[in-house]
Design an enzyme around this catalytic site. Structure first.
Site, PDB file in Angstrom:
ATOM      1  N   TRP A 137      16.358   5.085  53.582  1.00 52.87           N
ATOM      2  CA  TRP A 137      16.945   6.314  53.440  1.00 52.87           C
ATOM      3  C   TRP A 137      16.364   7.399  52.124  1.00 52.87           C
ATOM      4  O   TRP A 137      16.584   8.501  52.223  1.00 52.87           O
ATOM      5  CB  TRP A 137      17.676   6.600  54.679  1.00 52.87           C
ATOM      6  N   CYS A 138      16.514   6.912  51.463  1.00 47.59           N
ATOM      7  CA  CYS A 138      17.140   8.186  50.147  1.00 47.59           C
ATOM      8  C   CYS A 138      16.060   7.967  49.755  1.00 47.59           C
ATOM      9  O   CYS A 138      14.913   7.244  49.316  1.00 47.59           O
ATOM     10  CB  CYS A 138      18.214   6.844  48.853  1.00 47.59           C
ATOM     11  N   TYR A 139      15.845   9.445  48.528  1.00 48.18           N
ATOM     12  CA  TYR A 139      14.953  10.105  48.278  1.00 48.18           C
ATOM     13  C   TYR A 139      14.641   9.668  46.959  1.00 48.18           C
ATOM     14  O   TYR A 139      13.266   9.242  46.896  1.00 48.18           O
ATOM     15  CB  TYR A 139      14.807  10.929  48.140  1.00 48.18           C
TER      16      TYR A 139
END
Length: 480
Positions: free
Chosen positions: A169-171
């Site tokens: 989920w981390c950009y």
């Protein structure tokens, strides 16, 4: 010419011939009591003269230490990594200083607050980290996926293992993924794991391998760790001291960094891995934290206006899972203004016993989030600070200290949890002045004691003597 007789006529203390006086037992007793009373009252008056008395007043703050206030602190965070721990300062005038490092030191600690190594050095913070311009959604999976089952085996198999700990989920993890897979493919082609076996690029999904990431003290995503086989093994338990990569994340930079790591190895792969000697590689990597906690100590200078001292996890190129952040902390020291030596403080205690009880009110206090409140818990402290000055009788400024009251709370936050200290400085200050006692007043009181006791004793003696005479006359049946 003035005669002796004229001089004698002004005598206030005319004498009665001794033959005309009469000593009595009651008079002797009263004389002894009077003498003891004089001595007791004289001692009390002398003690009062020697004691210190002070007066307290409230005036507008006239600080001699300028417009800035020094804050000294020593705070331990059992679940905040030194890798991302940041000390920030802000105020109502618009000041916003982030990640202060010049006057702040960090030490890795374990969950029991014990130090696990030397000082942790953050190193220079890059202004920006380069990524590949285009993001290829269909990038191949060329890096090896590690789990808790195969991590130790593979880390012992290769002299250098470089692992990308990420969260889907981390950009920033998404930005790194295509360049990481490209770099893994190029390194695999140049240094085949089966034929060469000197280096391997791998990855760990921290949403799936939570325990593995916690064991390696991963708190920000993505985190690139460099594991070396050999001299870095501690206590024969397979735990590795390792480095973190903080350089650019584009494919070319990653490949060059990996090649520099391989170049640093000796020709015989079974020898111990040596540290990289190239300046470029050294600037891109630093030792990773050896534990998940951090002790932060040092000082900052803030303007004497309402503001905040904030300790949090901060990075311009990492993401944090707020639900996993725990800002529990133990305050070993939190004080304001110049440090007061123990000798000066003992002198202050002699003057004002109650002074100094609130200049370190939070020292030794623990603020623990045991997860009863759930995730995203911010711990806030509201401090109201008042300056106190002590002036001695010789107009010597004995001490300047800042005392404060503190109210703390734990509350859920919509953002990344932090430990926040709200600072509210009073525009007034307390002035404590030592009062000068007059020696003439002391002498006057001593004379009053002696004269008063002597006079009262004489009156009592006269009353007692006349009473005894009257009683004797009554017994003899005489009229009076």
């Amino acid at each position: 010419m003035i005669t002796t007789g004229k001089i004698k006529s002004v005598d206030f203390y005319r004498k009665i011939p001794r033959d005309l006086t009469e000593a009595s037992l009651s008079g002797a007793g009263l004389s002894i009591i009077a003498a003891l009373s004089m001595m007791f009252l004289f001692g009390m008056e002398l003690s009062n003269y020697m004691s210190v008395s002070t007066s307290t007043s409230v005036i507008v703050d006239k600080s001699s230490d300028g417009d800035f206030l020094r804050i000294d602190f020593n705070i331990s965070f059992p679940a905040l990594s030194c890798e991302f721990a940041s000390v920030d300062v802000s105020d109502v005038l618009g000041t916003n200083r982030l990640n202060i490092t010049k006057t702040v030191r960090k030490f890795s600690i374990d969950s029991n607050l014990r130090s696990t190594g030397s000082e942790f050095h953050s190193g220079p913070v890059p202004t920006s980290i380069k990524h590949d311009d285009e993001i290829n959604e269909e990038s191949t999976e060329d890096s090896v996926s590690l789990t808790g089952l195969n991590f130790d085996k593979i880390s012992h198999q290769f002299p250098i293992l470089v692992v990308n700990f990420f969260a889907p989920w981390c950009y920033w993890s998404q930005r790194l993924k295509p360049s990481w897979e490209k770099a893994a493919k190029m390194i695999r082609q140049r240094y085949d794991p089966e034929m060469d076996g000197r280096i391997l690029l791998a990855k760990v999904d921290c949403t799936e391998e939570v325990d593995l990431c916690r064991r390696n003290h991963i708190q920000g995503y993505p985190s690139i760790r460099i594991f070396r086989k050999g001299s870095d093994v501690r206590e024969d338990h397979g735990h590795h001291d390792h480095d973190s990569y903080y350089g650019d994340r584009d494919t070319d930079s990653l490949v060059k960094f990996m090649e520099d790591l391989v170049t640093s190895l000796p020709t015989v792969s079974r020898k111990l891995a040596l540290g990289d000697k190239s300046n470029g590689t050294e600037s891109a990597k630093r030792p990773a934290p050896t534990s998940s906690g951090c002790r932060i100590e040092g000082y900052v200078r803030v303007k004497k206006v309402p503001g905040n001292l904030i300790i949090s996890a901060l990075s311009d190129a990492h993401s944090f899972d707020a639900s996993q952040m725990n800002m529990s902390h133990v305050i070993s020291n939190l004080s304001f203004g110049r440090k007061i030596s123990p000798r000066v403080m003992s002198d202050v205690k002699r003057l004002i016993p109650y002074l100094g009880s609130s200049h370190d009110r939070l020292n030794g206090r623990s603020f623990i989030n045991d997860r009863d409140l759930g995730a995203n818990v911010t711990i806030e402290h509201y401090l109201q600070i008042v300056k106190t000055e002590v002036i001695t009788r010789k107009d010597y400024k004995l001490v300047e200290e800042y005392e404060y009251t503190a109210h703390s709370s734990l509350a859920q936050s919509l953002h990344i949890p932090v430990a926040k200290f709200h600072l509210e400085l009073s525009p007034m200050q307390v002035l404590i002045t030592e009062n000068q006692k007059s020696f003439s007043h002391f002498i006057t009181n001593v004379c009053a004691i002696i004269g008063g006791v002597f006079t009262v004793a004489g009156i009592l003696d006269s009353i007692l003597h006349n009473t005894v005479r009257m009683m004797r006359k009554v017994e003899l049946g005489k009229n009076f």
